[in-house]
Write a protein that holds these residues in place. Structure first.
Motif, PDB file in Angstrom:
ATOM      1  N   LYS A 273       0.697  -1.308  -0.143  1.00 37.41           N
ATOM      2  CA  LYS A 273       0.156  -0.170  -0.412  1.00 37.41           C
ATOM      3  C   LYS A 273       0.685   1.670   0.109  1.00 37.41           C
ATOM      4  CE  LYS A 273      -4.009  -1.964   2.493  1.00 37.41           C
ATOM      5  NZ  LYS A 273      -4.754  -2.079   3.544  1.00 37.41           N
ATOM      6  N   ARG A 274       2.131   1.312   0.672  1.00 37.42           N
ATOM      7  CA  ARG A 274       2.890   2.356   1.008  1.00 37.42           C
ATOM      8  C   ARG A 274       3.472   2.473  -0.821  1.00 37.42           C
ATOM      9  NH1 ARG A 274       7.342   2.420   5.341  1.00 37.42           N
ATOM     10  NH2 ARG A 274       5.914   2.321   6.766  1.00 37.42           N
ATOM     11  N   ALA A 275       3.672   1.776  -1.326  1.00 36.00           N
ATOM     12  CA  ALA A 275       4.534   1.363  -2.452  1.00 36.00           C
ATOM     13  C   ALA A 275       4.029   1.795  -3.814  1.00 36.00           C
ATOM     14  CB  ALA A 275       5.497   0.608  -2.469  1.00 36.00           C
ATOM     15  N   ASP A 276       2.256   1.319  -3.448  1.00 37.55           N
ATOM     16  CA  ASP A 276       1.022   2.050  -4.588  1.00 37.55           C
ATOM     17  C   ASP A 276       1.104   3.844  -4.191  1.00 37.55           C
ATOM     18  OD1 ASP A 276       0.498  -0.300  -5.198  1.00 37.55           O
ATOM     19  OD2 ASP A 276      -1.352  -0.956  -4.011  1.00 37.55           O
ATOM     20  N   ARG A 277       1.130   4.047  -3.093  1.00 37.32           N
ATOM     21  CA  ARG A 277       0.944   5.366  -2.703  1.00 37.32           C
ATOM     22  C   ARG A 277       1.837   6.507  -3.043  1.00 37.32           C
ATOM     23  NH1 ARG A 277      -1.125   3.526   2.718  1.00 37.32           N
ATOM     24  NH2 ARG A 277       1.395   4.053   2.906  1.00 37.32           N
ATOM     25  N   HIS A 278       3.416   6.017  -3.104  1.00 39.56           N
ATOM     26  CA  HIS A 278       4.211   6.406  -3.840  1.00 39.56           C
ATOM     27  C   HIS A 278       4.340   6.184  -5.264  1.00 39.56           C
ATOM     28  CE1 HIS A 278       9.108   8.290  -4.019  1.00 39.56           C
ATOM     29  NE2 HIS A 278       8.650   6.978  -5.076  1.00 39.56           N
ATOM     30  N   LEU A 279       3.944   5.613  -5.573  1.00 40.81           N
ATOM     31  CA  LEU A 279       3.732   4.903  -6.950  1.00 40.81           C
ATOM     32  C   LEU A 279       2.975   6.579  -7.473  1.00 40.81           C
ATOM     33  CD1 LEU A 279       4.420   2.071  -7.249  1.00 40.81           C
ATOM     34  CD2 LEU A 279       6.073   3.626  -8.224  1.00 40.81           C
ATOM     35  N   SER A 280       2.053   6.613  -6.834  1.00 41.08           N
ATOM     36  CA  SER A 280       0.964   7.439  -7.405  1.00 41.08           C
ATOM     37  C   SER A 280       1.045   8.832  -7.711  1.00 41.08           C
ATOM     38  CB  SER A 280      -0.413   6.867  -6.629  1.00 41.08           C
ATOM     39  OG  SER A 280      -1.671   7.966  -6.822  1.00 41.08           O
ATOM     40  N   ALA A 281       1.962   8.975  -5.924  1.00 44.06           N
ATOM     41  CA  ALA A 281       2.580  10.299  -5.990  1.00 44.06           C
ATOM     42  C   ALA A 281       3.607  10.625  -7.041  1.00 44.06           C
ATOM     43  CB  ALA A 281       2.972  10.527  -4.719  1.00 44.06           C
ATOM     44  N   MET A 282       3.599   9.424  -7.792  1.00 49.18           N
ATOM     45  CA  MET A 282       5.067  10.456  -8.726  1.00 49.18           C
ATOM     46  C   MET A 282       4.320  10.266  -9.809  1.00 49.18           C
ATOM     47  SD  MET A 282       7.911  10.840  -7.041  1.00 49.18           S
ATOM     48  CE  MET A 282       9.099  11.045  -7.978  1.00 49.18           C
ATOM     49  N   ASN A 283       3.778  10.067  -9.931  1.00 49.31           N
ATOM     50  CA  ASN A 283       2.655   9.457 -11.240  1.00 49.31           C
ATOM     51  C   ASN A 283       3.136   9.003 -11.888  1.00 49.31           C
ATOM     52  OD1 ASN A 283       0.497  10.522 -13.013  1.00 49.31           O
ATOM     53  ND2 ASN A 283       1.635  12.329 -14.123  1.00 49.31           N
ATOM     54  N   THR A 284       3.824   7.542 -11.854  1.00 48.45           N
ATOM     55  CA  THR A 284       4.613   6.882 -12.213  1.00 48.45           C
ATOM     56  C   THR A 284       3.915   6.341 -13.742  1.00 48.45           C
ATOM     57  OG1 THR A 284       5.263   6.416  -9.999  1.00 48.45           O
ATOM     58  CG2 THR A 284       6.115   4.586 -11.967  1.00 48.45           C
ATOM     59  N   TYR A 285       2.736   5.690 -13.420  1.00 47.46           N
ATOM     60  CA  TYR A 285       1.827   4.983 -14.151  1.00 47.46           C
ATOM     61  C   TYR A 285       0.561   5.864 -14.712  1.00 47.46           C
ATOM     62  CZ  TYR A 285       4.885   1.348 -12.377  1.00 47.46           C
ATOM     63  OH  TYR A 285       6.024   0.326 -11.345  1.00 47.46           O
ATOM     64  N   ALA A 286       0.765   6.068 -16.139  1.00 46.06           N
ATOM     65  CA  ALA A 286      -0.605   6.297 -17.288  1.00 46.06           C
ATOM     66  C   ALA A 286      -1.594   5.707 -16.395  1.00 46.06           C
ATOM     67  CB  ALA A 286       0.043   5.758 -18.495  1.00 46.06           C
ATOM     68  N   THR A 287      -2.811   6.686 -16.368  1.00 44.67           N
ATOM     69  CA  THR A 287      -3.483   6.589 -15.430  1.00 44.67           C
ATOM     70  C   THR A 287      -5.012   5.383 -17.139  1.00 44.67           C
ATOM     71  OG1 THR A 287      -4.511   8.313 -15.500  1.00 44.67           O
ATOM     72  CG2 THR A 287      -3.376   7.076 -13.037  1.00 44.67           C
ATOM     73  N   SER A 288      -4.760   6.609 -17.966  1.00 46.97           N
ATOM     74  CA  SER A 288      -5.385   6.391 -19.402  1.00 46.97           C
ATOM     75  C   SER A 288      -4.325   6.604 -20.283  1.00 46.97           C
ATOM     76  CB  SER A 288      -6.517   7.316 -18.749  1.00 46.97           C
ATOM     77  OG  SER A 288      -6.148   8.261 -19.113  1.00 46.97           O
ATOM     78  N   ILE A 289      -4.543   6.364 -21.431  1.00 46.81           N
ATOM     79  CA  ILE A 289      -4.166   6.335 -22.890  1.00 46.81           C
ATOM     80  C   ILE A 289      -4.874   6.648 -23.846  1.00 46.81           C
ATOM     81  CG2 ILE A 289      -2.285   4.837 -24.276  1.00 46.81           C
ATOM     82  CD1 ILE A 289      -1.855   3.110 -22.307  1.00 46.81           C
ATOM     83  N   PRO A 290      -5.012   7.883 -24.511  1.00 48.65           N
ATOM     84  CA  PRO A 290      -5.992   8.352 -25.272  1.00 48.65           C
ATOM     85  C   PRO A 290      -5.450   7.753 -26.557  1.00 48.65           C
ATOM     86  CG  PRO A 290      -4.059   9.539 -25.436  1.00 48.65           C
ATOM     87  CD  PRO A 290      -3.659   8.669 -23.965  1.00 48.65           C
ATOM     88  N   ARG A 291      -6.529   6.855 -27.314  1.00 47.81           N
ATOM     89  CA  ARG A 291      -6.549   6.267 -29.079  1.00 47.81           C
ATOM     90  C   ARG A 291      -6.284   7.587 -29.565  1.00 47.81           C
ATOM     91  NH1 ARG A 291     -11.001   1.681 -28.803  1.00 47.81           N
ATOM     92  NH2 ARG A 291      -9.756   1.588 -30.755  1.00 47.81           N
ATOM     93  N   ARG A 292      -5.502   7.555 -30.346  1.00 50.02           N
ATOM     94  CA  ARG A 292      -5.571   7.968 -31.763  1.00 50.02           C
ATOM     95  C   ARG A 292      -6.225   7.452 -32.774  1.00 50.02           C
ATOM     96  NH1 ARG A 292       1.385   7.944 -33.724  1.00 50.02           N
ATOM     97  NH2 ARG A 292       0.410   9.439 -34.668  1.00 50.02           N
ATOM     98  N   LYS A 293      -6.905   8.650 -33.477  1.00 44.80           N
ATOM     99  CA  LYS A 293      -7.652   8.385 -34.654  1.00 44.80           C
ATOM    100  C   LYS A 293      -6.312   8.596 -35.625  1.00 44.80           C
ATOM    101  CE  LYS A 293     -11.381  11.480 -32.694  1.00 44.80           C
ATOM    102  NZ  LYS A 293     -12.480  12.751 -33.161  1.00 44.80           N
ATOM    103  N   ILE A 294      -7.383   7.282 -36.496  1.00 43.19           N
ATOM    104  CA  ILE A 294      -6.551   6.747 -37.906  1.00 43.19           C
ATOM    105  C   ILE A 294      -7.245   7.493 -39.130  1.00 43.19           C
ATOM    106  CG2 ILE A 294      -5.965   4.592 -39.105  1.00 43.19           C
ATOM    107  CD1 ILE A 294      -5.885   2.947 -36.997  1.00 43.19           C
TER     108      ILE A 294
END
Length: 294
Positions: A273-294
């Motif tokens: 849980k501590r690791a999750d909070r830290h990684l979230s605070a550091m904005n480590t991972y993309a929470t959403s990935i926009p899809r590119r229009k073709i």
């Protein structure tokens, strides 16, 4: 696991007293005892990468008057695993193959090698090693060259569970500096396969002299690490291609991490849980990935 040859214990007992070429031949026999019963001495020597005369000298070193007498001791070692000699011999008869055929053989071999880690002896070794690591104040993790990925993976996963591990991977030749404050309450986890990294062996010996317990993930009962380690987990490295496989070693690493996490589930959950909070605070991972229009 491949059946052990009848001279397994004798070869291991005398291995350290053999010249280098005899060791190379002996190691091959330890890992492929069924070949002694199935092929000629010349072919066995070729498979081991030595001259036939070397195989003759090894036989005499082990106390046999002739190769035929030595071979007779292996007459019943015919059982071969799916990735053993018989399978390779049949594959050689198949001639050229496409990429799909090679991929299938590689994946089949890998699945068989990982499955062998489920055998009772391997499971006991894993459990015993995890218990030893769990009791240590610090776990110093060492793996160089190809084994770096295994050591790093173990350390990375363990950092999610706290700060118990130290990865000996310093720049500019400073890897050994990580042992400055290490002592008898600590353990070194060393990972190495043939050909063994000289620096890994030197650091492992230095750690032992400082009083650390040594545990090893390695590829053979005649690995230099076996002689100094309290506990050893062995894994196969044989591959269908030119490089050694490390998939079983990574499986061992992950199992050890899982066993260590399960020793204190409550504490492990809090650390995650501590690791999750830290990684979230550091904005480590993309929470959403926009899809590119073709």
């Amino acid at each position: 696991m491949l059946q052990k040859g009848p001279l397994h214990a004798r070869i291991i007992e005398r291995f350290d007293h053999m010249p280098q070429q005899l060791q190379q031949a002996a190691r091959h026999i330890l890992e492929h005892p069924q070949e002694v019963a199935l092929v000629s001495m010349r072919e066995l020597a070729r498979n081991a990468g030595v001259q036939p005369s070397t195989m003759t000298r090894l036989v005499k070193f082990l106390g046999f008057s002739s190769y035929d007498n030595f071979r007779g001791q292996h007459a019943d070692v015919i059982r071969v695993s799916i990735d053993g000699f018989a399978a390779r011999a049949m594959q050689q008869d198949e001639g050229s193959e496409d990429g799909d055929g090679l991929a299938q053989r590689m994946l089949h071999t890998l699945s068989s090698q990982v499955a062998r880690l489920c055998e009772p002896d391997s499971l006991l070794r894993l459990s015993t090693m995890a218990d030893r690591l769990g009791k240590a104040r610090r776990i110093y993790v060492l793996g160089l060259r190809s084994c770096h990925s295994v050591a790093w993976h173990f350390h990375y996963v363990m950092t999610l569970l706290g700060d118990k591990t130290v990865h000996l991977d310093g720049p500019a030749g400073t890897s050994g500096d990580g042992l400055i404050r290490a002592g008898s309450d600590d353990v070194l986890l060393a990972v190495s396969i043939s050909p063994y990294s000289l620096y890994t062996l030197e650091l492992a010996e230095a750690a032992r002299e400082k009083g650390l317990g040594i545990v090893a993930i390695t590829d053979s009962e005649v690995s230099p690490l076996v002689a100094i380690a309290e506990h050893v987990v062995l894994f196969p490295t044989e591959s269908q291609t030119f490089f050694h496989t490390l998939v079983p070693a990574l499986a061992v690493s992950e199992v050890l991490c899982g066993l260590l996490a399960s020793q204190n589930r409550t504490e492990s959950l809090e650390e995650l849980k501590r690791a999750d909070r830290h990684l979230s605070a550091m904005n480590t991972y993309a929470t959403s990935i926009p899809r590119r229009k073709i």
